[in-house]
Scaffold this motif. Structure first.
Motif, short mmCIF file in Angstrom:
data_model
loop_
_atom_site.label_atom_id
_atom_site.label_comp_id
_atom_site.label_asym_id
_atom_site.label_seq_id
_atom_site.Cartn_x
_atom_site.Cartn_y
_atom_site.Cartn_z
N LEU A 1 0.81 -1.22 0.00
CA LEU A 1 0.00 0.00 0.00
C LEU A 1 0.84 1.27 0.00
O LEU A 1 0.48 2.27 -0.66
CB LEU A 1 -0.94 0.00 1.20
CG LEU A 1 -2.01 -1.10 1.21
CD1 LEU A 1 -2.86 -1.00 2.46
CD2 LEU A 1 -2.90 -1.00 -0.03
N LEU A 2 1.94 1.29 0.71
CA LEU A 2 2.76 2.52 0.77
C LEU A 2 3.36 2.86 -0.58
O LEU A 2 3.62 4.03 -0.87
CB LEU A 2 3.86 2.37 1.82
CG LEU A 2 3.40 2.43 3.27
CD1 LEU A 2 4.59 2.28 4.21
CD2 LEU A 2 2.65 3.72 3.58
N LYS A 3 3.54 1.86 -1.42
CA LYS A 3 4.08 2.12 -2.75
C LYS A 3 3.04 2.80 -3.65
O LYS A 3 3.36 3.20 -4.78
CB LYS A 3 4.58 0.83 -3.38
CG LYS A 3 5.86 0.30 -2.72
CD LYS A 3 6.36 -0.96 -3.40
CE LYS A 3 7.68 -1.44 -2.80
NZ LYS A 3 7.59 -1.87 -1.41
N ALA A 4 1.81 2.95 -3.16
CA ALA A 4 0.79 3.70 -3.90
C ALA A 4 1.02 5.20 -3.79
O ALA A 4 0.50 5.97 -4.61
CB ALA A 4 -0.60 3.35 -3.38
N LEU A 5 1.78 5.63 -2.80
CA LEU A 5 2.02 7.06 -2.60
C LEU A 5 2.97 7.61 -3.65
O LEU A 5 4.00 7.00 -3.95
CB LEU A 5 2.61 7.31 -1.21
CG LEU A 5 1.76 6.89 0.00
CD1 LEU A 5 2.55 7.14 1.28
CD2 LEU A 5 0.44 7.64 0.02
N ASN A 6 2.66 8.78 -4.15
CA ASN A 6 3.60 9.47 -5.03
C ASN A 6 4.77 10.03 -4.24
O ASN A 6 5.91 10.04 -4.71
CB ASN A 6 2.89 10.58 -5.79
CG ASN A 6 1.87 10.05 -6.77
OD1 ASN A 6 0.75 9.73 -6.40
ND2 ASN A 6 2.27 9.91 -8.03
N HIS A 7 4.45 10.51 -3.03
CA HIS A 7 5.52 10.96 -2.14
C HIS A 7 5.06 10.83 -0.70
O HIS A 7 3.90 11.09 -0.37
CB HIS A 7 5.91 12.41 -2.43
CG HIS A 7 7.23 12.78 -1.81
ND1 HIS A 7 8.43 12.50 -2.41
CD2 HIS A 7 7.54 13.38 -0.63
CE1 HIS A 7 9.42 12.92 -1.65
NE2 HIS A 7 8.90 13.46 -0.55
N CYS A 8 6.01 10.44 0.15
CA CYS A 8 5.72 10.25 1.57
C CYS A 8 6.61 11.17 2.40
O CYS A 8 7.85 11.12 2.29
CB CYS A 8 5.95 8.80 1.97
SG CYS A 8 5.45 8.42 3.66
N PHE A 9 6.00 12.01 3.22
CA PHE A 9 6.73 12.89 4.13
C PHE A 9 6.82 12.22 5.50
O PHE A 9 5.92 11.49 5.92
CB PHE A 9 6.03 14.24 4.28
CG PHE A 9 5.90 15.01 3.00
CD1 PHE A 9 7.02 15.51 2.35
CD2 PHE A 9 4.64 15.24 2.44
CE1 PHE A 9 6.90 16.22 1.17
CE2 PHE A 9 4.52 15.96 1.27
CZ PHE A 9 5.65 16.45 0.63
N PHE A 10 7.90 12.52 6.21
CA PHE A 10 8.11 11.96 7.54
C PHE A 10 8.38 13.06 8.55
O PHE A 10 8.93 14.12 8.21
CB PHE A 10 9.28 10.97 7.54
CG PHE A 10 9.01 9.70 6.79
CD1 PHE A 10 8.57 8.57 7.45
CD2 PHE A 10 9.18 9.64 5.41
CE1 PHE A 10 8.30 7.39 6.76
CE2 PHE A 10 8.92 8.47 4.71
CZ PHE A 10 8.48 7.34 5.39
N LEU A 11 8.02 12.81 9.80
CA LEU A 11 8.30 13.73 10.89
C LEU A 11 9.67 13.48 11.49
O LEU A 11 10.19 14.32 12.22
CB LEU A 11 7.24 13.60 11.99
CG LEU A 11 5.80 13.90 11.58
CD1 LEU A 11 4.84 13.59 12.72
CD2 LEU A 11 5.66 15.37 11.16
N SER A 12 10.25 12.34 11.20
CA SER A 12 11.53 11.94 11.78
C SER A 12 12.39 11.27 10.72
O SER A 12 11.92 10.39 9.99
CB SER A 12 11.29 10.97 12.95
OG SER A 12 12.48 10.29 13.31
N ALA A 13 13.65 11.67 10.66
CA ALA A 13 14.58 11.05 9.71
C ALA A 13 14.80 9.58 10.05
O ALA A 13 15.00 8.75 9.17
CB ALA A 13 15.91 11.80 9.72
#
Length: 322
Positions: A108-120
């Protein structure tokens, strides 16, 4: 550009009333300020909720500020098999679960065009787990809405204050301030994410230097909390060390940055040393007592802001929202 926000529109209403900062909406307010049409819709657990919203509004871009896989399962499935082609960008707050469900997360996560994170660190763990490709990820540096905080009158009182609710170590905090004998205010809710705090009043009733205020678990109480923080000597953030598996405490860091207040916070490896070096980072009782006595003052020039964060998000908004 028409952007469909699927999250907490009630938070947006509180922001419009001047009660909450914009960073609680993860850059969507800044999208709107830049001239994009943001459609504020509520996230639900209904399987068809996302699909109905996409059909109703036909957006150029879908933005999910706090990606809960269960609530967006069908949307991500249909995007993954190209039945839905609308670009999706989202913030992922936690490292995906391991075990059998990891296969679902990876798909499912590979459906995202881009994923932002709060933590490196969360981003690194997600990439290393094979859930998403590095080229589709970034950690833009979520920070404080300085426009909001600059409007708040501030003073330097004599009390320390804790306003958090998520996995807080109040047992240690009470023990520390009982020994330090300096004023402390604890403002928290009755319960949050399995933590029950209603017994704090009873635990502190014999301690004249500790005041406990129990509120409802809602953003409506934030104006009272931020006023108390603005007039405090320092903010404290005691975290349960057994639950430091994500960037818990980050909202309190943003409060301290926005108000330019000293902060004492439990060390959490999901917060970068660069981000926390201006604050008082502690790991045990003696560290707490030392920090209370020799309080490090923050350097306002090193603070992170939501505007800086949005500028790093912006290239992906324009890239995928055409």
């Amino acid at each position: 550009m028409k952007i469909l926000y699927i999250g907490t529109p009630h938070t947006y209403r509180l922001y419009k009333e001047g009660k909450n900062p914009s960073h609680w909406l993860y850059g969507a307010v800044e999208m709107e300020k830049e001239g994009h049409q943001v459609i504020w819709e509520k996230e639900t657990s209904s399987l068809l909720n996302d699909i109905k919203l996409v059909h109703k509004y036909n957006p150029d871009l879908i933005f999910i500020p706090n990606l809960n896989i269960g609530n967006h399962f069908l949307l991500l499935c249909l995007k993954r098999i190209s039945f839905i082609r609308k670009p999706i960008i989202a913030y992922l707050h936690h490292t995906p679960k391991s075990g059998k469900v990891s296969i679902i997360y990876s798909f499912l996560l590979k459906a995202l065009n881009h994923c932002f994170f709060l933590s490196a660190k969360t981003m690194k763990e997600t990439i290393q787990g094979g859930y998403i490709k590095q080229d589709n990820c970034s950690e833009p540096g979520w920070g404080a809405d300085m426009i909001f905080y600059n409007k708040i009158e501030k003073s330097k009182g004599d009390y320390f204050i804790s306003t958090g609710k998520e996995n807080r170590d109040f047992e240690l905090l009470i023990e520390v301030f009982k020994e330090a004998k300096v004023p402390l205010k604890i403002i928290t809710c009755k319960s949050h994410a399995g933590n029950i705090y209603t017994d704090l009043t009873e635990k502190c009733k014999s301690l004249s230097n500790i005041e406990v205020i129990i509120t409802e678990n809602t953003g409506d109480v934030y104006p009272m909390m931020v006023k108390e923080m603005a007039n405090a000597k320092a903010i404290v953030c005691p975290l349960l060390q057994r639950r430091l598996n994500y960037c818990v405490g980050l909202s309190t860091i943003a409060d301290a940055e926005g108000l330019n207040k000293p902060l004492i916070i439990t060390h959490n490896s999901y917060h970068s040393d660069e981000r926390t070096k201006i604050f008082n980072v502690v790991t045990n009782k003696q560290d707490w007592l030392h920090a209370i006595t020799l309080l490090k003052q923050p350097n306002q020039n090193l603070h992170t802001s939501i505007l800086e964060c949005y500028q790093k998000m912006k290239p992906f908004i324009t890239k995928y929202g055409k």
